[in-house]
Design an enzyme around this catalytic site. Structure first.
Site, PDB file in Angstrom:
ATOM      1  N   GLU A 151       0.778  -1.230   0.124  1.00  0.00           N
ATOM      2  CA  GLU A 151       0.112  -0.107  -0.078  1.00  0.00           C
ATOM      3  C   GLU A 151       0.959   1.389  -0.088  1.00  0.00           C
ATOM      4  OE1 GLU A 151      -3.230   0.561  -0.543  1.00  0.00           O
ATOM      5  OE2 GLU A 151      -2.661   2.549  -0.597  1.00  0.00           O
ATOM      6  N   PHE A 152       0.387   2.073  -0.839  1.00  0.00           N
ATOM      7  CA  PHE A 152       1.231   3.268  -0.934  1.00  0.00           C
ATOM      8  C   PHE A 152       0.549   4.815  -0.548  1.00  0.00           C
ATOM      9  CE2 PHE A 152       3.059   0.265  -3.950  1.00  0.00           C
ATOM     10  CZ  PHE A 152       4.241   0.658  -3.641  1.00  0.00           C
ATOM     11  N   GLU A 155      -1.134   9.145   4.866  1.00  0.00           N
ATOM     12  CA  GLU A 155      -2.010   9.637   5.953  1.00  0.00           C
ATOM     13  C   GLU A 155      -2.130  10.947   5.470  1.00  0.00           C
ATOM     14  OE1 GLU A 155      -0.567   8.466   9.796  1.00  0.00           O
ATOM     15  OE2 GLU A 155      -0.234   6.299   9.254  1.00  0.00           O
ATOM     16  N   LEU A 253      10.957  17.525  -1.496  1.00  0.00           N
ATOM     17  CA  LEU A 253      12.313  18.274  -1.270  1.00  0.00           C
ATOM     18  C   LEU A 253      11.919  19.516  -0.425  1.00  0.00           C
ATOM     19  CD1 LEU A 253      13.520  18.659  -5.053  1.00  0.00           C
ATOM     20  CD2 LEU A 253      14.517  17.138  -3.075  1.00  0.00           C
ATOM     21  N   CYS A 263       5.908   5.168   8.936  1.00  0.00           N
ATOM     22  CA  CYS A 263       6.332   4.200   7.779  1.00  0.00           C
ATOM     23  C   CYS A 263       8.222   4.406   7.484  1.00  0.00           C
ATOM     24  CB  CYS A 263       5.761   4.414   6.461  1.00  0.00           C
ATOM     25  SG  CYS A 263       4.093   3.653   6.632  1.00  0.00           S
TER      26      CYS A 263
HETATM   27  N1  LIG Z   1       0.100   3.956   8.095  1.00  0.00           N
HETATM   28  C1  LIG Z   1       0.603   4.443   6.673  1.00  0.00           C
HETATM   29  O1  LIG Z   1       0.497   5.259   6.216  1.00  0.00           O
HETATM   30  C2  LIG Z   1       0.907   2.998   5.902  1.00  0.00           C
HETATM   31  C3  LIG Z   1       1.097   3.323   4.474  1.00  0.00           C
HETATM   32  C4  LIG Z   1       1.392   2.126   3.818  1.00  0.00           C
HETATM   33  C5  LIG Z   1       1.780   0.870   4.310  1.00  0.00           C
HETATM   34  N2  LIG Z   1       1.596   0.858   5.696  1.00  0.00           N
HETATM   35  C6  LIG Z   1       1.888  -0.592   6.418  1.00  0.00           C
HETATM   36  O2  LIG Z   1       0.538  -1.179   6.894  1.00  0.00           O
HETATM   37  C7  LIG Z   1       0.581  -1.760   8.013  1.00  0.00           C
HETATM   38  C8  LIG Z   1      -0.395  -1.608   9.055  1.00  0.00           C
HETATM   39  O3  LIG Z   1      -0.048  -0.152   9.236  1.00  0.00           O
HETATM   40  P1  LIG Z   1      -0.930   0.923  10.063  1.00  0.00           P
HETATM   41  O4  LIG Z   1      -0.569   2.241   9.975  1.00  0.00           O
HETATM   42  O5  LIG Z   1      -2.436   0.856   9.554  1.00  0.00           O
HETATM   43  O6  LIG Z   1      -0.943   0.160  11.535  1.00  0.00           O
HETATM   44  P2  LIG Z   1      -2.003   0.225  12.797  1.00  0.00           P
HETATM   45  O7  LIG Z   1      -1.171   0.126  13.704  1.00  0.00           O
HETATM   46  O8  LIG Z   1      -2.984   1.659  12.385  1.00  0.00           O
HETATM   47  O9  LIG Z   1      -2.993  -0.726  12.483  1.00  0.00           O
HETATM   48  C9  LIG Z   1      -2.888  -2.183  12.622  1.00  0.00           C
HETATM   49  C10 LIG Z   1      -3.962  -2.873  13.391  1.00  0.00           C
HETATM   50  O10 LIG Z   1      -3.872  -4.242  13.258  1.00  0.00           O
HETATM   51  C11 LIG Z   1      -4.482  -4.870  14.335  1.00  0.00           C
HETATM   52  N3  LIG Z   1      -4.012  -6.102  14.760  1.00  0.00           N
HETATM   53  C12 LIG Z   1      -2.886  -6.503  14.983  1.00  0.00           C
HETATM   54  N4  LIG Z   1      -2.727  -7.945  15.299  1.00  0.00           N
HETATM   55  C13 LIG Z   1      -4.125  -8.436  14.765  1.00  0.00           C
HETATM   56  C14 LIG Z   1      -4.367  -9.696  14.854  1.00  0.00           C
HETATM   57  N5  LIG Z   1      -3.715 -10.770  15.072  1.00  0.00           N
HETATM   58  N6  LIG Z   1      -5.709  -9.952  14.318  1.00  0.00           N
HETATM   59  C15 LIG Z   1      -6.451  -8.968  14.052  1.00  0.00           C
HETATM   60  N7  LIG Z   1      -6.319  -7.555  14.171  1.00  0.00           N
HETATM   61  C16 LIG Z   1      -4.772  -7.387  14.655  1.00  0.00           C
HETATM   62  C17 LIG Z   1      -4.232  -3.791  15.423  1.00  0.00           C
HETATM   63  O11 LIG Z   1      -5.224  -3.882  16.600  1.00  0.00           O
HETATM   64  C18 LIG Z   1      -4.364  -2.738  14.662  1.00  0.00           C
HETATM   65  O12 LIG Z   1      -5.713  -1.950  14.705  1.00  0.00           O
HETATM   66  C19 LIG Z   1       2.217  -1.698   8.098  1.00  0.00           C
HETATM   67  O13 LIG Z   1       2.737  -2.749   7.950  1.00  0.00           O
HETATM   68  C20 LIG Z   1       2.520  -0.540   7.623  1.00  0.00           C
HETATM   69  O14 LIG Z   1       3.848  -0.448   7.561  1.00  0.00           O
HETATM   70  C21 LIG Z   1       1.254   1.810   6.555  1.00  0.00           C
END
Ligand SMILES: NC(=O)c1ccc[n+]([C@@H]2O[C@H](COP(=O)([O-])OP(=O)(O)OC[C@H]3O[C@@H](n4cnc5c(N)ncnc54)[C@H](O)[C@@H]3O)[C@@H](O)[C@H]2O)c1
Length: 447
Positions: A151-152, A155, A253, A263
């Protein structure tokens, strides 16, 4: 198509909501019961523009539901997304895949028919293959394909980014999975969004390489900003001049207090470990990680220097503590380095952030939270802008000057122009701009 998203955080909730908006039938699963209860009542646990409306609309149309019942959600789905967190592991900084393993275990136990299992979590190269091995160990007869669909989204503009991405990356090794992923993204294909199919490992690496490259651009321009201050150049013009070159591009930049967020810091670090594991070290990214860490740590010293070398018993008004505007996310925010460092030198901190207080309360103890910028500024000895929320671009400068004890503004995002601030009677410090009187360190005084 029936989609199950496991992990209803920033990525899972946005992705699930947008897939529902495309017309798919989506179930978002999370192990956090409070989160699921709130979401089921239409209460959104995070701040993300447009998200609340879309969640409500799709829930009303019965295309989006929330549950903690992971077993049922897995057994019904055509595509199962893993969207749980992959933070840095405590102690060594490798990507912590324990949540991914937990979910893989649950999928292995509950899968009843063929499904595509797709990782949206950012996972190190080789994780997809490990998930395949893990699932086969649980039950050799399971029917599934594992796909990497990183995912790209950013936020703050996550819905827009998901609905109109520059590209979709899918790492898949089987024709059946490729067909299903085509079907899933049909609404975007109609809009001619490019979709790049690769093998699993390539897709996994595209995500890390992209984040590392963007982080490199930021670290690079921050160091160039420091040089600007020493040689009477203006970073705003340098960035603009560089960005006009299409090969370079104008994005990422903008100089500032160092990159933060959920991230870039964790992904750059994790990538360096992956590279070492494969005995192919990434010295550039290692330097970027170090440079950014040093930058975040050094900003407080610069602020202290601006305040005549002492902040003890002085009050500092801080505007913006989230890692970027339009989010409530505080993860790895530069404010978490800057504010405690100032406090440790005896400063009292007043903060205003449009969305940061909920998360910030626990992370920034001993801070006085204010409901608007002017309350935070009243009686302070300086104003520091850490995050560039749009509303900080139109502050009433005359009012601020009256409210501050001494008219010192430290603008870590270069929101204002040195000339206008000087004219308004401020001693104004920003980053990387041509200076009349350079400081020893890198914040530049404009008066
Ligand atoms: N936040 C961003 O902008 C972004 C963008 C691209 C990729 N990512 C990637 O996406 C992934 C998620 O990031 P996020 O920011 O959404 O994280 P987050 O911490 O906001 O959400 C993760 C969720 O997963 C849940 N969870 C954990 N273990 C679980 C399980 N066993 N069963 C069910 N639910 C469970 C947690 O309770 C939490 O609500 C990461 O790998 C991150 O690097 C994040």
């Amino acid at each position: 198509m029936r989609i199950t998203i496991i992990g209803a955080g920033y990525v899972g909730l946005v992705s699930g909501t947008c897939f529902a908006e495309f017309g798919h039938e989506v179930t978002c699963v999370d192990k956090d019961e409070n989160k699921i209860q709130s979401l089921s009542q239409g209460i959104i646990p995070i701040y993300e523009p447009r998200l609340e409306t879309l969640v409500k609309e799709n829930a009303e149309r019965k295309r989006l539901k929330f549950t903690t019942d992971i077993k049922a959600a897995i057994s019904e789905a055509d595509v199962i997304y893993i969207a749980v967190g992959t933070p840095n592991r405590r102690g060594d900084g490798y990507a912590d895949l324990s949540y991914v393993h937990e979910v893989t275990e649950a999928i292995g136990q509950s899968l009843r028919k063929y499904a595509v299992i797709a990782t949206k979590s950012t996972v190190p190269v080789g994780t997809g293959q490990k998930i395949i091995t893990h699932l086969k160990q649980i039950n050799p007869n399971l029917e599934f394909d594992v796909v990497s669909n990183p995912e790209f989204l950013r936020e703050g503009s996550a819905i827009e980014d998901f609905m109109k991405p520059d590209r979709v990356i899918v790492g898949a090794n089987s024709p059946r999975a490729i067909e299903l992923m085509h079907e899933l993204y049909r609404p975007l294909l109609i809009q001619e969004v490019p979709i790049l199919f690769t093998n699993l490992e390539t897709a996994e690496l595209i995500k890390y390489a992209s984040n590392a490259f963007l982080a490199t651009k930021i670290a690079f321009i921050n160091e160039i900003a420091d040089l600007c201050e020493k040689c009477n150049a203006d970073i705003q013009a340098v960035s603009k001049g560089m960005g006009m070159d299409k090969r370079i591009g104008e994005k990422f930049l903008h100089p500032g207090p160092g990159y933060g967020g959920s991230c870039f810091p964790k992904d750059t670090l994790a990538l360096t470990f992956t590279a070492k594991e494969f005995q192919s070290p990434l010295s550039i990214i290692e330097t970027v990680v170090r440079s950014n860490k040093q930058r975040k740590e050094s900003i407080a010293h610069r602020i202290i220097e601006v305040m005549d070398g002492c902040v003890s018993e002085k009050t500092i008004a801080v505007l913006g503590v989230t890692f970027k505007p339009n989010t409530d996310d505080m993860r790895e925010s530069p404010s978490l380095d800057i504010i405690p460092a100032l406090q440790s030198k005896g400063a009292k901190i007043h903060v205003y952030d449009p969305q940061g207080q909920k998360e910030g309360l626990a992370l920034l103890p001993e801070v006085k939270w204010c409901l608007d910028p002017y309350t935070a500024i009243e009686g302070a000895d300086s104003l520091v802008i850490i995050t560039e929320w749009q509303e900080f671009g139109a502050l009433d400068l005359a009012r601020i000057k009256n409210l501050l004890n001494s008219p010192v503004v430290i603008d870590l995002r270069n929101i204002y122009q040195p000339q206008e601030m000087e004219k308004a009677g401020f001693t104004y410090y920003s980053i990387g701009r041509a200076s009349v009187k350079p400081l020893k360190s890198s914040l530049v005084k404009a008066a």
